[in-house]
Design an enzyme around this catalytic site. Structure first.
Site, short mmCIF file in Angstrom:
data_model
loop_
_atom_site.label_atom_id
_atom_site.label_comp_id
_atom_site.label_asym_id
_atom_site.label_seq_id
_atom_site.Cartn_x
_atom_site.Cartn_y
_atom_site.Cartn_z
N LYS A 115 0.84 -1.28 0.02
CA LYS A 115 0.07 0.07 0.01
C LYS A 115 1.03 1.27 0.03
O LYS A 115 0.58 2.28 -0.61
CB LYS A 115 -0.94 0.03 1.24
CG LYS A 115 -2.01 -1.12 1.10
CD LYS A 115 -3.27 -0.81 0.81
CE LYS A 115 -4.05 -1.98 0.34
NZ LYS A 115 -5.58 -1.85 0.46
N LYS A 197 -4.79 -10.78 -8.54
CA LYS A 197 -6.03 -11.29 -8.04
C LYS A 197 -7.08 -9.79 -8.50
O LYS A 197 -6.66 -9.01 -8.76
CB LYS A 197 -5.83 -11.18 -6.76
CG LYS A 197 -5.88 -9.99 -5.91
CD LYS A 197 -6.21 -10.04 -4.30
CE LYS A 197 -6.57 -8.77 -3.72
NZ LYS A 197 -7.05 -8.70 -2.25
N LYS A 200 -10.91 -4.40 -6.39
CA LYS A 200 -11.87 -3.52 -6.71
C LYS A 200 -10.90 -2.05 -7.06
O LYS A 200 -11.59 -1.15 -7.65
CB LYS A 200 -12.65 -3.11 -5.39
CG LYS A 200 -12.06 -2.96 -4.04
CD LYS A 200 -13.08 -2.74 -2.97
CE LYS A 200 -13.16 -3.19 -1.76
NZ LYS A 200 -12.33 -3.54 -0.93
P1 ATP Z 1 -8.39 -3.65 -2.72
O1 ATP Z 1 -8.54 -3.60 -4.17
O2 ATP Z 1 -8.13 -2.19 -2.31
O3 ATP Z 1 -7.15 -4.29 -2.19
P2 ATP Z 1 -9.77 -5.82 -1.88
O4 ATP Z 1 -10.86 -6.11 -3.24
O5 ATP Z 1 -8.77 -6.82 -2.01
O6 ATP Z 1 -9.33 -4.48 -1.92
P3 ATP Z 1 -10.12 -6.11 0.78
O7 ATP Z 1 -11.04 -5.26 1.44
O8 ATP Z 1 -8.83 -5.81 1.09
O9 ATP Z 1 -10.80 -5.99 -0.56
O10 ATP Z 1 -10.79 -7.65 1.05
C1 ATP Z 1 -11.87 -7.94 1.60
C2 ATP Z 1 -11.97 -9.43 1.89
O11 ATP Z 1 -12.09 -10.06 0.48
C3 ATP Z 1 -10.74 -10.02 2.36
O12 ATP Z 1 -11.19 -11.35 3.40
C4 ATP Z 1 -10.25 -10.75 1.37
O13 ATP Z 1 -9.22 -11.81 1.47
C5 ATP Z 1 -11.33 -10.77 0.29
N1 ATP Z 1 -11.02 -10.82 -1.22
C6 ATP Z 1 -10.63 -9.80 -1.61
N2 ATP Z 1 -10.25 -9.97 -3.24
C7 ATP Z 1 -10.39 -11.25 -3.36
C8 ATP Z 1 -10.35 -12.02 -4.42
N3 ATP Z 1 -9.94 -11.55 -5.53
N4 ATP Z 1 -10.41 -13.50 -4.25
C9 ATP Z 1 -10.93 -14.02 -3.03
N5 ATP Z 1 -11.06 -13.18 -1.89
C10 ATP Z 1 -10.78 -11.75 -2.14
#
Ligand code: ATP
Ligand code: LTN
Length: 334
Positions: A115, A197, A200
């Site tokens: 980050k 991965k 968002k």
């Molecule tokens: P950012 O894009 O801002 O890093 P993010 O989409 O990774 O955000 P988080 O708020 O960090 O979202 O994650 C929320 C939950 O969703 C966590 O438990 C994380 O493990 C899960 N998660 C996020 N992205 C994935 C993915 N692509 N596949 C499976 N689980 C996910």
């Protein structure tokens, strides 16, 4: 707390809107856990402040996240679904635990490094102590289990280290939480770069299925998903695009990889991508319908927030008072 059921704690940051990755990797798996566990799910809005937020959008996103939790099936009568910032004990315990966490430990956190690289213009102290606030979230409720994705495992480990350090000094104050390993926790990858991965914050809109995307958009994005020049629907490291689509299809239909390969034998990728798109759209349709109803029902949502904030505050304050007493802070004079 009477421990009839074990306690489970989790949450997501209230930043942006959720993706199919957040849903299949986390939210969908949380539904139903309340039969076995006493469940607490936070809208982690204090954590979101580590990245600069537009106040109006942020408030709306937090409400959206709350409504999505409920729309996805977290019944607020059976799960304590609440706002982190409404329970001041999080920030208070966070501070105390900051004083029991070493900079050397925080320096090892990979999320901080990622980050910080991404937000080089705003490497604030909150981003650095993020894992300590997360430890406070979990320890306040004496959680036994915490469902988190692989990306959050390091934060759970530091939580355990902080809790053990505190318990060694002051006696058994905190329950040491375990990671919750549920049904095959899928890691959903980007539709455009299937080795990354699904996230968002991806700038390419075609890479990510948003939970509130309409049916046509979902199908269109799957049609455009990056695959390979082969035609066989088969799982394998050499086929990251197809393997990701198979994981998604498996998550929503309950079919195994072998069953999927058999289903699409002799058919092209076009048929497979369309089937995945339709299956995802079908899976999300009831959630989206429920979400639209909920987001309009301000009275109901606010009633749920209030009731659950109160419940969370009751449990959290109990732990906080115990901690304050143990470290020698002067008790409140009533
Ligand atoms: P950012 O894009 O801002 O890093 P993010 O989409 O990774 O955000 P988080 O708020 O960090 O979202 O994650 C929320 C939950 O969703 C966590 O438990 C994380 O493990 C899960 N998660 C996020 N992205 C994935 C993915 N692509 N596949 C499976 N689980 C996910
Ligand atoms: N950092 C987590 C969100 C989070 C969390 C928690 C998860 C904050 N506090 C406590 C489980 C338990 C993330 O998913 N990005």
């Amino acid at each position: 707390m009477e421990k009839e059921k074990k306690i489970l704690y989790s949450g997501m940051q209230a930043t942006g809107t959720l993706t199919l990755g957040n849903y299949l990797g986390a939210l969908k798996n949380w539904v139903g856990l309340c039969d076995e566990y006493e469940c607490f799910y936070g809208v982690m809005d204090l954590h979101s402040l580590t990245v600069r937020q537009n106040p109006t959008e942020f408030r709306q996103n937090a409400r959206k996240l709350y409504a999505l939790y409920v729309a996805a099936g977290l019944d607020p009568e059976k799960n304590c679904v609440y706002y982190q910032s409404h329970v001041s004990a999080h920030a208070e315990l966070g501070w105390i635990l900051d004083c029991f966490t070493y900079m050397g430990e925080l320096n090892r956190m990979t999320q901080f490094k990622d980050k910080a690289a991404k937000h080089a213009d705003n490497i604030n102290a909150g981003l650095y102590t993020y894992p300590v606030l997360m430890a406070a979230d979990i320890l306040l409720y004496q959680a036994d289990v915490v469902p988190v994705g692989v990306d959050q495992k390091q934060h759970l480990e530091i939580t355990r280290d902080i809790a053990e350090r505190f318990n060694n000094l002051y006696g058994e104050v905190f329950t040491i939480p375990e990671p919750y390993i549920g049904k095959a926790g899928a890691k959903i990858m980007s539709l455009q770069e299937p080795t990354k991965k699904m996230s968002k914050s991806d700038e390419n809109v075609n890479a990510t299925i948003m939970l509130l995307d309409d049916r046509d958009t979902i199908i269109r994005k799957f049609k455009r998903a990056v695959t390979d020049s082969d035609t066989e629907v088969r799982y394998g490291e050499d086929k990251p695009g197809i393997s990701n689509l198979m994981d998604i299809y498996a998550c929503v239909t309950g079919k195994t990889h072998d069953e999927i390969t058999a289903e699409f034998a002799g058919k092209g990728y076009g048929d497979f991508k369309l089937a995945v798109g339709e299956a995802v759209a079908d899976e999300l349709a009831p959630l989206q319908k429920r979400y639209e109803e909920l987001i309009k029902d301000k009275a109901y949502i606010e009633h749920c927030i209030k009731e659950n904030d109160d419940k969370a505050r009751y449990f959290a304050t109990k732990t906080l008072r115990k901690v304050q007493k143990k470290v020698g802070l002067t008790e409140l004079i009533r």
